[in-house]
Design a protein around this motif. Structure first.
Motif, PDB file in Angstrom:
ATOM      1  N   TYR A  48       1.025  -0.761  -0.160  1.00 15.60           N
ATOM      2  CA  TYR A  48       0.069  -0.051   0.029  1.00 15.60           C
ATOM      3  C   TYR A  48       0.912   1.215  -0.427  1.00 15.60           C
ATOM      4  O   TYR A  48       1.125   1.569   1.152  1.00 15.60           O
ATOM      5  CB  TYR A  48      -1.186  -0.461   0.885  1.00 15.60           C
TER       6      TYR A  48
ATOM      7  N   VAL B 126       3.072  -5.092   2.843  1.00 14.38           N
ATOM      8  CA  VAL B 126       1.933  -5.376   3.154  1.00 14.38           C
ATOM      9  C   VAL B 126       1.631  -7.600   3.343  1.00 14.38           C
ATOM     10  O   VAL B 126       1.692  -7.974   4.048  1.00 14.38           O
ATOM     11  CB  VAL B 126       0.183  -5.900   3.228  1.00 14.38           C
TER      12      VAL B 126
ATOM     13  N   ALA C 278      -2.616 -13.403  13.465  1.00  9.47           N
ATOM     14  CA  ALA C 278      -2.936 -12.342  14.914  1.00  9.47           C
ATOM     15  C   ALA C 278      -4.272 -11.121  13.267  1.00  9.47           C
ATOM     16  O   ALA C 278      -3.600 -11.048  11.818  1.00  9.47           O
ATOM     17  CB  ALA C 278      -1.660 -12.575  15.069  1.00  9.47           C
ATOM     18  N   SER C 279      -4.519 -10.225  14.422  1.00  6.67           N
ATOM     19  CA  SER C 279      -5.373  -9.062  13.456  1.00  6.67           C
ATOM     20  C   SER C 279      -3.993  -8.932  12.614  1.00  6.67           C
ATOM     21  O   SER C 279      -2.214  -7.899  12.486  1.00  6.67           O
ATOM     22  CB  SER C 279      -5.566  -8.409  14.087  1.00  6.67           C
ATOM     23  N   GLY C 280      -3.802  -7.683  11.292  1.00  6.53           N
ATOM     24  CA  GLY C 280      -3.510  -7.510  10.389  1.00  6.53           C
ATOM     25  C   GLY C 280      -2.119  -8.146   9.822  1.00  6.53           C
ATOM     26  O   GLY C 280      -1.442  -6.774   9.583  1.00  6.53           O
ATOM     27  N   CYS C 281      -2.612  -9.260  10.111  1.00  6.44           N
ATOM     28  CA  CYS C 281      -1.565 -10.001   9.327  1.00  6.44           C
ATOM     29  C   CYS C 281      -1.011 -10.273   7.264  1.00  6.44           C
ATOM     30  O   CYS C 281      -0.564 -10.388   6.648  1.00  6.44           O
ATOM     31  CB  CYS C 281      -0.915 -11.488   9.749  1.00  6.44           C
ATOM     32  N   GLY C 282      -2.286  -9.445   6.905  1.00  6.99           N
ATOM     33  CA  GLY C 282      -3.096  -9.641   5.637  1.00  6.99           C
ATOM     34  C   GLY C 282      -3.777 -10.455   4.714  1.00  6.99           C
ATOM     35  O   GLY C 282      -4.092 -10.792   3.848  1.00  6.99           O
ATOM     36  N   LYS C 283      -4.458 -11.625   6.166  1.00  2.00           N
ATOM     37  CA  LYS C 283      -5.403 -12.432   5.552  1.00  2.00           C
ATOM     38  C   LYS C 283      -6.798 -11.886   4.470  1.00  2.00           C
ATOM     39  O   LYS C 283      -6.506 -12.206   3.656  1.00  2.00           O
ATOM     40  CB  LYS C 283      -6.086 -13.240   6.573  1.00  2.00           C
ATOM     41  N   SER C 284      -7.442 -10.733   5.200  1.00  2.00           N
ATOM     42  CA  SER C 284      -8.491  -9.832   4.449  1.00  2.00           C
ATOM     43  C   SER C 284      -7.879  -9.668   3.155  1.00  2.00           C
ATOM     44  O   SER C 284      -7.969  -9.719   2.301  1.00  2.00           O
ATOM     45  CB  SER C 284      -9.174  -9.043   5.046  1.00  2.00           C
ATOM     46  N   THR C 285      -6.527  -8.715   3.224  1.00  2.00           N
ATOM     47  CA  THR C 285      -6.268  -8.177   1.869  1.00  2.00           C
ATOM     48  C   THR C 285      -5.803  -9.516   0.998  1.00  2.00           C
ATOM     49  O   THR C 285      -5.714  -9.143  -0.395  1.00  2.00           O
ATOM     50  CB  THR C 285      -4.476  -7.959   2.176  1.00  2.00           C
TER      51      THR C 285
ATOM     52  N   GLU D 214     -13.995 -13.797   7.258  1.00  2.00           N
ATOM     53  CA  GLU D 214     -14.480 -13.824   8.761  1.00  2.00           C
ATOM     54  C   GLU D 214     -16.961 -13.626   8.372  1.00  2.00           C
ATOM     55  O   GLU D 214     -16.775 -12.313   9.690  1.00  2.00           O
ATOM     56  CB  GLU D 214     -14.081 -12.748   9.695  1.00  2.00           C
TER      57      GLU D 214
ATOM     58  N   HIS E 187     -10.655 -15.890  12.608  1.00  2.00           N
ATOM     59  CA  HIS E 187      -9.896 -15.804  13.896  1.00  2.00           C
ATOM     60  C   HIS E 187      -9.860 -16.595  14.639  1.00  2.00           C
ATOM     61  O   HIS E 187      -8.805 -16.233  15.614  1.00  2.00           O
ATOM     62  CB  HIS E 187      -9.931 -13.887  14.314  1.00  2.00           C
TER      63      HIS E 187
HETATM   64  N1  LIG Z   1      -5.579   0.543   2.401  1.00  2.00           N
HETATM   65  C1  LIG Z   1      -5.179   0.427   2.901  1.00  2.00           C
HETATM   66  N2  LIG Z   1      -3.951   0.794   3.110  1.00  2.00           N
HETATM   67  C2  LIG Z   1      -2.875   1.018   3.893  1.00  2.00           C
HETATM   68  N3  LIG Z   1      -2.689  -0.570   5.250  1.00  2.00           N
HETATM   69  C3  LIG Z   1      -3.314  -0.952   4.174  1.00  2.00           C
HETATM   70  C4  LIG Z   1      -4.730  -0.537   3.367  1.00  2.00           C
HETATM   71  N4  LIG Z   1      -5.990  -2.109   3.863  1.00  2.00           N
HETATM   72  C5  LIG Z   1      -4.906  -2.757   4.687  1.00  2.00           C
HETATM   73  N5  LIG Z   1      -3.830  -1.965   5.046  1.00  2.00           N
HETATM   74  C6  LIG Z   1      -3.064  -2.792   6.013  1.00  2.00           C
HETATM   75  O1  LIG Z   1      -2.252  -4.213   5.666  1.00  2.00           O
HETATM   76  C7  LIG Z   1      -2.331  -4.709   6.700  1.00  2.00           C
HETATM   77  C8  LIG Z   1      -3.058  -6.218   6.542  1.00  2.00           C
HETATM   78  O2  LIG Z   1      -4.812  -6.080   6.961  1.00  2.00           O
HETATM   79  P1  LIG Z   1      -5.689  -6.588   6.495  1.00  2.00           P
HETATM   80  O3  LIG Z   1      -6.724  -6.098   6.489  1.00  2.00           O
HETATM   81  O4  LIG Z   1      -5.239  -7.700   5.595  1.00  2.00           O
HETATM   82  O5  LIG Z   1      -5.471  -7.469   8.215  1.00  2.00           O
HETATM   83  P2  LIG Z   1      -6.043  -8.837   8.698  1.00  2.00           P
HETATM   84  O6  LIG Z   1      -5.046  -9.478   8.873  1.00  2.00           O
HETATM   85  O7  LIG Z   1      -7.483  -9.006   7.607  1.00  2.00           O
HETATM   86  O8  LIG Z   1      -6.495  -7.957   9.847  1.00  2.00           O
HETATM   87  P3  LIG Z   1      -7.903  -8.291  10.591  1.00  2.00           P
HETATM   88  O9  LIG Z   1      -7.851  -9.985  10.998  1.00  2.00           O
HETATM   89  O10 LIG Z   1      -7.909  -7.952  11.526  1.00  2.00           O
HETATM   90  O11 LIG Z   1      -9.063  -8.388   9.642  1.00  2.00           O
HETATM   91  C9  LIG Z   1      -2.415  -4.309   8.074  1.00  2.00           C
HETATM   92  O12 LIG Z   1      -1.722  -3.927   8.826  1.00  2.00           O
HETATM   93  C10 LIG Z   1      -3.440  -3.064   7.325  1.00  2.00           C
HETATM   94  O13 LIG Z   1      -3.154  -2.145   8.192  1.00  2.00           O
END
Ligand SMILES: Nc1ncnc2c1ncn2[C@@H]1O[C@H](COP(=O)(O)OP(=O)(O)OP(=O)(O)O)[C@@H](O)[C@H]1O
Ligand SMILES: [Mg+2]
Lengths: 359, 291
Positions: free
Chosen positions: A13, A18, A37-44, A159, A192
């Protein structure tokens, strides 16, 4: 009927990386969970597969075709969003039929498909309702129905159960799994909840900080965590970790912890005197003597959590806090000093420097 | 006790504020309606009256009549002019509203969901243009309109209205879109919908309250415009009510009754529009989409 192959996938990003190179191969019909863990990039990762996020580098391949630049509407992939994202101005039937309508299916065909899917999900009586007149669980089902009705190549779930209460969650996870088996559609499921991941998946993908730590069948990941992160992430209560130093004697290895030596009963390939971490799952500790090669740990009880079937007993061995899942009959008192026993073959050994599994 | 007194004082203050506000906004309207029903002789009377002493429809008769009498003389009917200006006002305001709404509905969406270089700068400029006083652009605009042969045409007036009201409309619609969850659109894309289809079938229905508010605002602004038609509508071809009604003032005589009767009729379209559109301003449209 779909395989998904991801190679060296990266996502930035702006300047912030990420995902740092994800490699993953998913076979046809598999149910794959992404945990971490939260923020590890699963949703991405999931949204990149859906086409909702651009690919910085690497490839996403669906059935042998690279789909990096295919727009989401042409991927034939369905996604169930965490907050359901139902169309509020459409009835349940219209919500479910939307994709078929877009494909220019005949109204009769749409009607039939929607009715069949609704019956499958127990939504038959709600077809004319608007989303706002549904409970959380029903909305969740409509979101599922919208994905199922079109028979996509791949289901993506982000989720989907996290907004439901515990009981409904268990019920829905069984329903989702049963349905997915019956339809035979490849599914990728972000959660999660490691319990969901363990119980539903053919394959678990443990992620951490934008990397994959381990991929494997749930039991394999549980029995042979590849590193300290996976070891502590999977399992509840988490695996106990005790630090020590490796020694070798007569071709076998042992770990020196405090004053005592714990035999491994096998040879570990690492230089002597190297710092290591021993991992023992709480359920592998007991008061009764263990079978085979046994180890014992001095233990002082600090806290007892009865969970019903068993009790989680927290306490100290040396200066390390550990927890044991003991039988209720063991009847310990707070402050009591006992010896916990376990089988040496249940010990996981990790290199303290790298965190990697040693055998 | 003290608290209670304060409470009542507060309520009294609030009531007073509402009253002042009502007087402020409804007072002139009431005065216009009153005057339109007042006998011309009473209008010149010494004492102010809050109710017509001798209610009369003579002003409306004069407005709608084929011919009419004023102070005993047969005068030319104003109806042909009035009706023409009424139609002009309706056409230009409605056209300006429709064009502005369409442009704001699509343009506002682009400013929120599409990525293109200079997007935010462009939007900033559009919004900043609202700060430019209309008077400073009047002369260049007039020359431009002359060279385009758009003076005294519906197209010309409509275009000027659109250029004047579009920035605010864009701004409004942009905020409306920003408040909508993007997941709904993503769900539609995954369901196989393209950008435009998603905008029309998913986004616009949910943005309806915003669209209606924008439509009302634009229509009212256009309907009430005075300066633009004064400059750009020299003849009855496009002259609006706002410009025509003050022309009822003749050299020797100000026909207050007629002016106010015309003013009352001129108020009707915006009032009816607001009442009509208000029914669609349903709240809670988005409820149930998520969670
Ligand atoms: N649009 C964006 N711009 C910048 N950073 C982003 C953006 N979207 C996500 N991130 C960062 O990318 C990383 C991964 O985000 P992601 O949403 O994939 O996490 P996640 O594993 O799904 O977390 P959760 O379990 O909390 O949903 C996070 O550190 C987040 O801060
Ligand atoms: Mg997430």
């Amino acid at each position: 009927m779909a395989t998904v192959t991801i190679q060296k996938l990266r996502k930035n990003y702006g300047a912030i990386p990420v995902l740092h190179g994800i490699d993953l191969a998913i076979a046809d019909g598999q149910f794959v969970s992404l945990v971490g863990a939260s923020g590890c990039g699963k949703s991405t990762l999931l949204r990149m597969i859906a086409g909702l996020e651009s690919v910085t580098a690497g490839t996403i391949d669906l059935n042998g075709r690279v789909i990096n630049d295919v727009s989401p509407k042409d991927r034939d992939i369905a996604m169930v969003f965490q907050n359901y994202a139902l169309y509020p101005h459409m009835t349940v039937a219209q919500n479910m039929g939307f994709s078929l309508h877009l494909r220019k299916e005949s109204p009769a065909r749409i009607d039939q498909a929607v009715k069949e899917t609704a019956a499958l999900l127990g939504l038959s009586n709600y077809l004319d309702r608007y989303p706002k007149a549904l409970s959380g669980g029903q909305r969740q089902r409509v979101a599922m129905g919208r994905a199922i009705v079109r028979h996509p190549q791949v289901f993506l779930f982000d989720e989907p159960l996290s907004n439901l209460d515990a009981k409904l969650r268990v019920q829905m996870r069984i329903e989702i799994r049963t349905l997915q088996r019956r339809l035979g559609t490849t599914a990728i499921y972000v959660t999660h909840d490691q319990m969901e991941a363990m119980t539903m998946s053919d394959l678990i993908v443990v992620m951490n900080g934008g990397r994959i730590e381990q991929v494997g069948a749930p039991i394999d990941v549980y029995d042979r965590p590849a590193n300290l992160f996976v070891a502590t992430f999977i399992g509840s209560p988490a695996m106990n970790l005790i630090e020590g130093v490796l020694e070798h004697e007569q071709g076998l290895s042992q770990v020196r912890v405090g004053g005592q030596r714990i035999a491994m009963g096998r040879r570990i390939d690492l230089a002597a005197a190297a710092p290591v971490v021993m991992g023992i799952r709480p359920e592998h500790l007991a008061l009764a003597p263990a079978q085979g090669l046994e180890f014992t740990l001095p233990f002082k009880v600090d806290l007892i959590e009865p969970t019903g079937a068993e009790s989680h007993v927290y306490g100290q061995t040396g200066s390390t806090s550990i927890v044991a899942a003991l039988s209720r009959k063991d009847d310990l008192q707070l402050g009591q000093a006992v010896h916990l026993r376990g089988q040496c073959e249940h010990i996981h050994l990790f290199d303290k420097a790298t965190g990697a599994r040693l055998d | 006790m003290r608290k209670l007194t304060l409470h009542y004082l507060g309520r009294a203050g609030f009531a007073l504020a509402v009253l002042v506000l009502l007087l402020w906004s409804l007072g002139p309207v009431y005065w216009a309606v009153l005057t339109s029903f007042t006998d011309p002789r009473d209008m010149l009377s010494e004492h102010l009256s809050l109710w017509p002493q001798h209610p009369t429809l003579e002003h409306f008769a004069k407005l709608f009549g084929a011919s009419s009498a004023s102070q005993g003389n047969e005068v030319q009917s104003v109806w042909p002019q009035f009706s023409r200006a009424f139609v002009n006002s309706l056409v230009t305001s409605a056209a300006a509203t429709l064009v502005t709404l369409a442009a704001a509905a699509f343009g506002g969406y682009a400013f929120v969901r599409l990525r293109f270089p200079g997007r935010d700068l462009l939007f900033g400029l559009v919004v900043a243009s609202m700060a430019v006083p209309a008077y400073t652009v009047m002369i260049p605009l007039y020359r431009l309109m002359i060279s385009l042969h758009l003076i005294d045409t519906y197209l010309g007036v409509t275009l000027i209205y659109v250029s004047a009201f579009l920035p605010l409309a864009l701004w409004l619609m942009r905020s409306v879109y920003q408040s909508l969850p993007v997941a709904l659109e993503e769900a539609a894309w995954l369901d196989g919908a393209g950008r435009t289809y998603t905008l029309v079938r998913i986004v616009l229905p949910l943005a309806a309250p915003g669209l209606i508010a924008t439509a009302i605002l634009t229509f009212l602004s256009a309907w009430g415009q005075f300066m633009v038609p004064l400059v750009f509508s020299p003849s009855l071809a496009t002259k609006s009510l706002t410009v025509l009604i003050p022309e009822f003032v003749t050299r020797n005589y100000v026909d207050y009754g007629l002016m106010n009767a015309a003013g009352v009729v001129a108020m009707l379209p915006p009032v009816l529009l607001v009442i009509f559109l208000n029914r669609f301003l349903v709240r809670g449209l988005i409820a149930g989409a998520t969670k």
